[in-house]
Design a protein around this motif. Sequence first.
Motif, PDB file in Angstrom:
ATOM      1  N   ASP A  76       0.834  -1.204   0.000  1.00 51.90           N
ATOM      2  CA  ASP A  76       0.000   0.000   0.000  1.00 51.90           C
ATOM      3  C   ASP A  76       0.870   1.256   0.000  1.00 51.90           C
ATOM      4  OD1 ASP A  76      -2.359  -1.449   0.004  1.00 51.90           O
ATOM      5  OD2 ASP A  76      -2.486  -1.515   2.184  1.00 51.90           O
ATOM      6  N   GLN A 124       3.959   5.438  -5.867  1.00 54.00           N
ATOM      7  CA  GLN A 124       3.833   5.458  -7.327  1.00 54.00           C
ATOM      8  C   GLN A 124       2.784   6.475  -7.782  1.00 54.00           C
ATOM      9  OE1 GLN A 124       3.099   1.241  -7.950  1.00 54.00           O
ATOM     10  NE2 GLN A 124       5.228   0.890  -8.577  1.00 54.00           N
ATOM     11  N   SER A 125       1.698   6.580  -7.041  1.00 49.03           N
ATOM     12  CA  SER A 125       0.648   7.522  -7.436  1.00 49.03           C
ATOM     13  C   SER A 125       1.083   8.975  -7.241  1.00 49.03           C
ATOM     14  CB  SER A 125      -0.632   7.250  -6.642  1.00 49.03           C
ATOM     15  OG  SER A 125      -0.458   7.528  -5.262  1.00 49.03           O
ATOM     16  N   ASN A 139       2.089   1.678  -3.540  1.00 51.36           N
ATOM     17  CA  ASN A 139       1.054   2.261  -4.407  1.00 51.36           C
ATOM     18  C   ASN A 139       0.954   3.766  -4.201  1.00 51.36           C
ATOM     19  OD1 ASN A 139       0.429  -0.257  -5.445  1.00 51.36           O
ATOM     20  ND2 ASN A 139      -1.210  -0.644  -3.975  1.00 51.36           N
TER      21      ASN A 139
END
Length: 328
Positions: A292, A298-299, A295
């Motif tokens: 998580d 990366q976002s 993620n």
Amino acid sequence: MSHISLAPDFDFPAAGKRVLADERAGLAQLDQYINDDFRRACEKIFYCSGKVVVMGMGKSGHIGRKMAATFASTGTPSFFVHPGEASHGDLGMVSPQDVIIALSNSGESDEVLALIPVLKRQHIPLICMTGNPESTMGKAADIHICVHVPVEACPLGLAPTTSTTAALVMGDALAVALLQARGFTAEDFALSHPGGALGRKLLLRVSDIMHNGDDIPLTRRDATLRDALLEMTRKSLGMTVICDEQRNIEGIFTDGDLRRVFDMGIDLNQARIADLMTPGGIRVMPTILAVDALNLMQSRHITSVLVADGNRLVGVVHMHDMLRAGVI
């Protein structure tokens, strides 16, 4: 086998497609066998206080091993016993609390049939999966699951092909139906796969891979830009966190910020880091899953994220930490 010449017009892709067509047709027949017998088998396994013991000879044995492995990894404790070995002592691994699943396309496997009187005497529930309900195994079973197929994909009708595929799929249907009935979760799945990539993604938490203690690049707000750069160089994370004495987060300064500073022509020895830092900083809790945090990174197009308990810094996670841990 004697050597023969390959016919110049033989079409391998066409032969392969015929196999797929035959096996698809066989699987299409299975819907009718997801019936009351299937429900009874699921219930028997669901309420089993022991383990599911899978048996089968030859190709059915190979399918049985895969079936037992699928059960075991999806919340139904299970193992495979070779019927031949069971007749010579391995049947001692089976207890009255267990459930037996015996596989045989013909339903006439001698090695399995030899065990049935002993299983009956011990009152061990017997689920047989065959292609013939009228076979000896089919009639002896407490519950029979039919996996009859019209034809084998083998053009000789001899090599188990469509029949083994049907048994494999029916085993998956049992395992997945039980998985859903148990409310089995992705985290439960990961607990039985701790060594694989999936286990790492589902079990590894940020606290397991973060930099902490003296490994965290820290800078006080009254430090100069030069001091901050020296700390970034020492800790090699491409950033430093600006904190007070209690490690309450005030801001962050990264190598990306440094490139912008160079464009401004600022004196490294005179500029204060408090005037150049990005206030706050993106942060996560130490208890969240590493995947998580990945993620999020990366976002937000960042290479590191702060790990904090409220506003207090407890660690830093870099993208390289994710790579080393096998999360990526």
